[in-house]
Design a protein around this motif. Sequence first.
Motif, mmCIF file in Angstrom:
data_model
loop_
_atom_site.group_PDB
_atom_site.id
_atom_site.type_symbol
_atom_site.label_atom_id
_atom_site.label_comp_id
_atom_site.label_asym_id
_atom_site.label_seq_id
_atom_site.Cartn_x
_atom_site.Cartn_y
_atom_site.Cartn_z
ATOM 1 N N PRO A 211 0.879 -1.176 0.140
ATOM 2 C CA PRO A 211 -0.040 -0.113 -0.164
ATOM 3 C C PRO A 211 0.772 1.361 -0.084
ATOM 4 C CG PRO A 211 -0.894 -1.759 1.463
ATOM 5 C CD PRO A 211 0.542 -2.291 1.099
ATOM 6 N N GLY A 212 0.360 2.236 -0.839
ATOM 7 C CA GLY A 212 1.301 3.467 -0.981
ATOM 8 C C GLY A 212 2.466 3.344 -2.116
ATOM 9 N N ASP A 213 2.741 2.209 -2.501
ATOM 10 C CA ASP A 213 3.735 2.531 -3.421
ATOM 11 C C ASP A 213 3.081 2.595 -4.773
ATOM 12 O OD1 ASP A 213 5.954 2.080 -1.483
ATOM 13 O OD2 ASP A 213 5.898 -0.077 -1.636
ATOM 14 N N PRO A 214 3.980 3.240 -5.719
ATOM 15 C CA PRO A 214 3.413 3.117 -7.139
ATOM 16 C C PRO A 214 3.354 1.841 -7.602
ATOM 17 C CG PRO A 214 5.457 3.983 -7.054
ATOM 18 C CD PRO A 214 5.127 3.814 -5.773
ATOM 19 N N GLU A 215 2.290 1.723 -8.474
ATOM 20 C CA GLU A 215 1.938 0.228 -9.051
ATOM 21 C C GLU A 215 2.443 0.171 -10.515
ATOM 22 O OE1 GLU A 215 -1.962 -0.581 -8.511
ATOM 23 O OE2 GLU A 215 -1.929 -1.203 -6.521
ATOM 24 N N PRO A 216 3.138 -0.470 -10.771
ATOM 25 C CA PRO A 216 3.569 -0.666 -12.714
ATOM 26 C C PRO A 216 2.223 -0.849 -13.293
ATOM 27 C CG PRO A 216 5.045 -1.931 -11.263
ATOM 28 C CD PRO A 216 4.021 -1.677 -10.190
ATOM 29 N N ILE A 217 2.201 -0.433 -14.214
ATOM 30 C CA ILE A 217 1.048 -0.462 -15.335
ATOM 31 C C ILE A 217 1.509 -1.552 -16.682
ATOM 32 C CG2 ILE A 217 -0.599 0.371 -16.824
ATOM 33 C CD1 ILE A 217 -1.144 0.875 -14.048
ATOM 34 N N VAL A 218 1.134 -2.665 -16.712
ATOM 35 C CA VAL A 218 1.247 -3.262 -17.887
ATOM 36 C C VAL A 218 0.480 -3.235 -19.199
ATOM 37 C CG1 VAL A 218 1.382 -5.740 -18.744
ATOM 38 C CG2 VAL A 218 2.013 -5.498 -16.435
ATOM 39 N N PRO A 219 0.922 -2.523 -20.193
ATOM 40 C CA PRO A 219 0.235 -2.366 -21.518
ATOM 41 C C PRO A 219 0.044 -3.420 -22.243
ATOM 42 C CG PRO A 219 2.275 -1.405 -21.683
ATOM 43 C CD PRO A 219 2.210 -2.017 -20.398
ATOM 44 N N LEU A 220 -0.830 -4.339 -21.692
ATOM 45 C CA LEU A 220 -0.770 -5.751 -22.511
ATOM 46 C C LEU A 220 -0.931 -5.793 -23.725
ATOM 47 C CD1 LEU A 220 -0.681 -8.734 -21.549
ATOM 48 C CD2 LEU A 220 -3.171 -8.753 -21.198
ATOM 49 N N GLN A 221 -1.640 -4.939 -24.365
ATOM 50 C CA GLN A 221 -1.660 -4.983 -25.806
ATOM 51 C C GLN A 221 -0.436 -4.844 -26.841
ATOM 52 O OE1 GLN A 221 -4.530 -6.078 -27.601
ATOM 53 N NE2 GLN A 221 -3.085 -6.489 -29.112
ATOM 54 N N GLU A 222 0.166 -3.668 -26.017
ATOM 55 C CA GLU A 222 1.543 -3.294 -26.629
ATOM 56 C C GLU A 222 2.526 -4.431 -26.638
ATOM 57 O OE1 GLU A 222 5.134 -0.271 -25.105
ATOM 58 O OE2 GLU A 222 3.027 0.382 -24.906
ATOM 59 N N VAL A 223 2.519 -5.152 -25.047
ATOM 60 C CA VAL A 223 3.337 -6.152 -24.945
ATOM 61 C C VAL A 223 3.165 -7.156 -25.832
ATOM 62 C CG1 VAL A 223 4.169 -7.723 -23.222
ATOM 63 C CG2 VAL A 223 3.871 -5.553 -22.730
ATOM 64 N N PHE A 224 1.914 -7.552 -26.019
ATOM 65 C CA PHE A 224 1.367 -8.796 -26.897
ATOM 66 C C PHE A 224 2.102 -8.533 -28.356
ATOM 67 C CE2 PHE A 224 -1.495 -10.297 -29.852
ATOM 68 C CZ PHE A 224 -1.542 -11.705 -29.535
ATOM 69 N N ASN A 225 1.810 -7.142 -28.750
ATOM 70 C CA ASN A 225 1.978 -6.841 -30.334
ATOM 71 C C ASN A 225 3.722 -6.992 -30.381
ATOM 72 O OD1 ASN A 225 -0.753 -6.325 -30.807
ATOM 73 N ND2 ASN A 225 -0.216 -4.196 -30.753
ATOM 74 N N GLY A 226 4.573 -6.775 -29.336
ATOM 75 C CA GLY A 226 5.770 -6.853 -29.300
ATOM 76 C C GLY A 226 6.420 -8.328 -29.387
ATOM 77 N N VAL A 227 5.557 -9.007 -28.745
ATOM 78 C CA VAL A 227 5.707 -10.497 -28.541
ATOM 79 C C VAL A 227 5.604 -11.204 -29.858
ATOM 80 C CG1 VAL A 227 5.210 -12.567 -27.910
ATOM 81 C CG2 VAL A 227 5.772 -10.925 -26.180
ATOM 82 N N CYS A 228 4.693 -10.875 -30.434
ATOM 83 C CA CYS A 228 4.270 -11.456 -31.928
ATOM 84 C C CYS A 228 5.016 -11.194 -33.003
ATOM 85 C CB CYS A 228 2.648 -11.008 -32.347
ATOM 86 S SG CYS A 228 1.309 -12.013 -31.273
ATOM 87 N N ASP A 229 5.437 -9.701 -33.030
ATOM 88 C CA ASP A 229 6.377 -9.171 -33.668
ATOM 89 C C ASP A 229 7.794 -9.782 -33.701
ATOM 90 O OD1 ASP A 229 7.280 -7.071 -36.027
ATOM 91 O OD2 ASP A 229 8.608 -6.558 -34.456
ATOM 92 N N ARG A 230 8.152 -10.048 -32.566
ATOM 93 C CA ARG A 230 9.440 -10.554 -32.424
ATOM 94 C C ARG A 230 9.683 -12.074 -32.819
ATOM 95 N NH1 ARG A 230 9.275 -7.049 -27.887
ATOM 96 N NH2 ARG A 230 8.856 -8.936 -26.359
ATOM 97 N N ALA A 231 8.520 -12.818 -32.413
ATOM 98 C CA ALA A 231 8.250 -14.237 -32.663
ATOM 99 C C ALA A 231 7.785 -14.594 -34.202
ATOM 100 C CB ALA A 231 7.384 -14.915 -31.747
ATOM 101 N N ARG A 232 7.565 -13.595 -34.926
ATOM 102 C CA ARG A 232 6.765 -13.513 -36.164
ATOM 103 C C ARG A 232 5.747 -14.743 -36.343
ATOM 104 N NH1 ARG A 232 12.540 -13.125 -39.972
ATOM 105 N NH2 ARG A 232 13.330 -11.539 -38.770
#
Length: 265
Positions: A211-232
């Motif tokens: 509690p009180g610590d800044p929470e990281p945000i996961v931009p899942l669509q951006e992460v997903f697109n990057g994975v698809c691009d790198r793995a082709r």
Amino acid sequence: MPSPFPGMDPYLEQAAFWSSFHSRLLVAIADIIEPQLTPQYYVEVETRTYQSDDSDDALLIGIPDAVVFSGRSTASTPEQAIAEDVSIATLPHPERVAVPMPLVVNERYLEVREMVTDEVITAIELLSPKNKKSGEGRIAYEKKRRAILGSATHLVELDLLRGGKPMAILGMRGTNAYRILISRSHIRPAADLYNVSLQQQLPNFPIPLKPGDPEPIVPLQEVFNGVCDRARYPSRIDYRLPIPPPALSENDQQWAEALLTPFRQ
């Protein structure tokens, strides 16, 4: 070439792709979280191991074989030649068979830990087909899930598989294909659920910390697109083939057919 789907690509739910996609996506999520963490935390890629006697080979494509049988030599040994020449009663030749061997399955997951104490603050899980199918994989995961939900550890659970039996979530109203559960330990049993349809983009979601610590945000669509691009993956997937099971709703099927028309002309 990007995936033709705006969010999750259902073709990745095939066994031929899922094993590598599972590992790549988790590592990519870890990489996007790490720069957002304060020096108080770090994120680690962990592995859960269990033995499975599941005979459904379709779920095991992409997992290395535990046992490889060598070919049997066709040449006769001297002892065999002697035995064949002697006209005495011999033992009947046995039939060569195989026994079911337990397969060692490794499943990756993430843990956000406190730097000084190594305490697990948040567990991040991406469900696998075996987690959603009856058997050792589901038993092992449900046991861990119960332990987390009964502890002070937060749980982030990603279900990007349409098939199989979903994990228990009480009060869920939506019936969309994909689910992201954020369970903060200090407000349980209440939790946040992102219900995502096949026609939607994958959402951004937070990683709960102390509690009180800044929470990281996961931009899942951006992460997903990057994975698809790198793995082709989109270049490797044949979109002329039908979408893998389970069957889509009539509305989703019509939408998907229109979406995939350019690939099928």
